[in-house]
Write a protein that holds these residues in place. Sequence first.
Motif, PDB file in Angstrom:
ATOM      1  N   VAL A 154      14.262 -74.513  42.345  1.00  0.00           N
ATOM      2  CA  VAL A 154      14.460 -75.631  43.267  1.00  0.00           C
ATOM      3  C   VAL A 154      13.129 -76.349  43.464  1.00  0.00           C
ATOM      4  O   VAL A 154      12.146 -75.730  43.889  1.00  0.00           O
ATOM      5  CB  VAL A 154      14.996 -75.146  44.635  1.00  0.00           C
ATOM      6  N   GLY A 157      11.830 -77.251  47.888  1.00  0.00           N
ATOM      7  CA  GLY A 157      12.697 -76.323  48.591  1.00  0.00           C
ATOM      8  C   GLY A 157      12.608 -76.366  50.097  1.00  0.00           C
ATOM      9  O   GLY A 157      13.470 -75.796  50.769  1.00  0.00           O
ATOM     10  N   GLY A 162      16.961 -78.936  50.468  1.00  0.00           N
ATOM     11  CA  GLY A 162      16.418 -77.694  49.923  1.00  0.00           C
ATOM     12  C   GLY A 162      16.543 -76.518  50.868  1.00  0.00           C
ATOM     13  O   GLY A 162      16.824 -75.390  50.447  1.00  0.00           O
ATOM     14  N   THR A 166      18.801 -73.445  49.277  1.00  0.00           N
ATOM     15  CA  THR A 166      18.239 -72.138  48.936  1.00  0.00           C
ATOM     16  C   THR A 166      18.997 -71.016  49.637  1.00  0.00           C
ATOM     17  O   THR A 166      19.180 -69.932  49.070  1.00  0.00           O
ATOM     18  CB  THR A 166      16.749 -72.071  49.298  1.00  0.00           C
ATOM     19  N   GLN A 167      19.464 -71.258  50.859  1.00  0.00           N
ATOM     20  CA  GLN A 167      20.254 -70.248  51.556  1.00  0.00           C
ATOM     21  C   GLN A 167      21.591 -70.002  50.856  1.00  0.00           C
ATOM     22  O   GLN A 167      22.022 -68.853  50.691  1.00  0.00           O
ATOM     23  CB  GLN A 167      20.520 -70.691  52.994  1.00  0.00           C
ATOM     24  N   LYS A 170      21.001 -68.111  47.581  1.00  0.00           N
ATOM     25  CA  LYS A 170      20.753 -66.686  47.810  1.00  0.00           C
ATOM     26  C   LYS A 170      22.041 -65.958  48.172  1.00  0.00           C
ATOM     27  O   LYS A 170      22.332 -64.854  47.661  1.00  0.00           O
ATOM     28  CB  LYS A 170      19.719 -66.513  48.922  1.00  0.00           C
ATOM     29  N   VAL A 176      16.176 -66.967  43.643  1.00  0.00           N
ATOM     30  CA  VAL A 176      15.794 -68.329  44.002  1.00  0.00           C
ATOM     31  C   VAL A 176      14.273 -68.482  43.909  1.00  0.00           C
ATOM     32  O   VAL A 176      13.520 -67.757  44.562  1.00  0.00           O
ATOM     33  CB  VAL A 176      16.265 -68.690  45.416  1.00  0.00           C
ATOM     34  N   ALA A 178      11.404 -71.572  44.370  1.00  0.00           N
ATOM     35  CA  ALA A 178      11.324 -72.915  44.943  1.00  0.00           C
ATOM     36  C   ALA A 178       9.877 -73.348  45.116  1.00  0.00           C
ATOM     37  O   ALA A 178       8.987 -72.521  45.357  1.00  0.00           O
ATOM     38  CB  ALA A 178      12.049 -72.983  46.284  1.00  0.00           C
ATOM     39  N   LEU A 188      10.203 -71.180  53.309  1.00  0.00           N
ATOM     40  CA  LEU A 188      10.989 -70.897  52.123  1.00  0.00           C
ATOM     41  C   LEU A 188      11.553 -69.476  52.173  1.00  0.00           C
ATOM     42  O   LEU A 188      12.743 -69.258  51.916  1.00  0.00           O
ATOM     43  CB  LEU A 188      10.145 -71.062  50.866  1.00  0.00           C
ATOM     44  N   VAL A 193      14.386 -67.837  49.736  1.00  0.00           N
ATOM     45  CA  VAL A 193      13.618 -67.988  48.497  1.00  0.00           C
ATOM     46  C   VAL A 193      12.940 -66.663  48.146  1.00  0.00           C
ATOM     47  O   VAL A 193      12.264 -66.048  48.976  1.00  0.00           O
ATOM     48  CB  VAL A 193      12.580 -69.115  48.639  1.00  0.00           C
TER      49      VAL A 193
END
Length: 337
Positions: A154, A157, A162, A166-167, A170, A176, A178, A188, A193
């Motif tokens: 990403v 992120g 972002g 990312t959540q 995951k 992940v 980022a 992050l 992340v």
Amino acid sequence: MDMAETNRGFFIHLQDKKAVVTEQEIPMPVVGPDDVLVAVSGASVNPVDLKRAASGDQQVMGFDTVGRVVRTGANVSGFSAGQKVFFAGEGQRQGSFARYQSVTSKLVVATPRGFESTFLASLPLTGITAWELLFEKMGYTASAGANHGQVLLVINGAGGVGSILTQLAKWSGLTVVATASPKNFDWLTANGVDHALDYHQDLTTAYQALNLAAPTGVAILYQPVPYAQVAADLVAYFGHVGSIVEPSGPLALAPLKNKSASFDFEYMSAKTDAGVNVASQGAILQQLADLLQSGAIRPTATRTFPVLTTETLTEGLHTLQAGHAVGKLTFHVGNLQ
């Protein structure tokens, strides 16, 4: 619910490329047979507000809404006056920077319990955008742990999209990676992340140093032109590169061809603009609400303004224009909770 006598809205203009906000009385929204009229209690700013203002769009902006139902159209069932709801609005209708907003009931979802309006306002646009990019465009499976063994890269992120993408990545089992400024690495990590990369550094070298498999997806959540070549170089065979930002120039996508990889654009308003599969966005927001209620994801508001005024909305927009905003900026609107 009792209603104020008038509706008021905020308009965004650009003057010397800086956001200028004015407030004025506007008509009460028309409530069609399939619509829900809401008294707005929470809203949020997004880059699309500025982009549409730059294009000369003169409507009231705002694409994240939390509020209380005032009344519903003749064809609408399942919602009652006073019920707390949220949604990402329609691109061609008045937005959330107003006292009242009318929207198709297909987009409206009851809010999960226990969350302030200003926290919930961080979720609709960015959450739906992230969900559509990951699970509709890039082909990942929208189920807990379903994508275990795959890697997602990403770019940007820590921004609004972002921080929720990312959540979701995951939650769905992806490893992940980022990029962000080092000062935002803790943010992050808090948002799922596994590996944070300094965006100032050479991305190819930094990614290769992780000794991970090639990413099956690269989500470019920033201007894609500077990143298209490196994304195409890094992405796995048969993978996906996706972006939510309009390119400022030609994209270097030729390396994708011999990998049989694809490039995907995501624009949340495309469904409502085209009138295609609109109800899917209400269904996505319901899934996001369920994940929020269960604790699988969390709101991404990093700053909340206690009231929506010309001054606070201007400040929020100027923060976006300055770049590098972390998470979402939200506003309390009106007197409701």
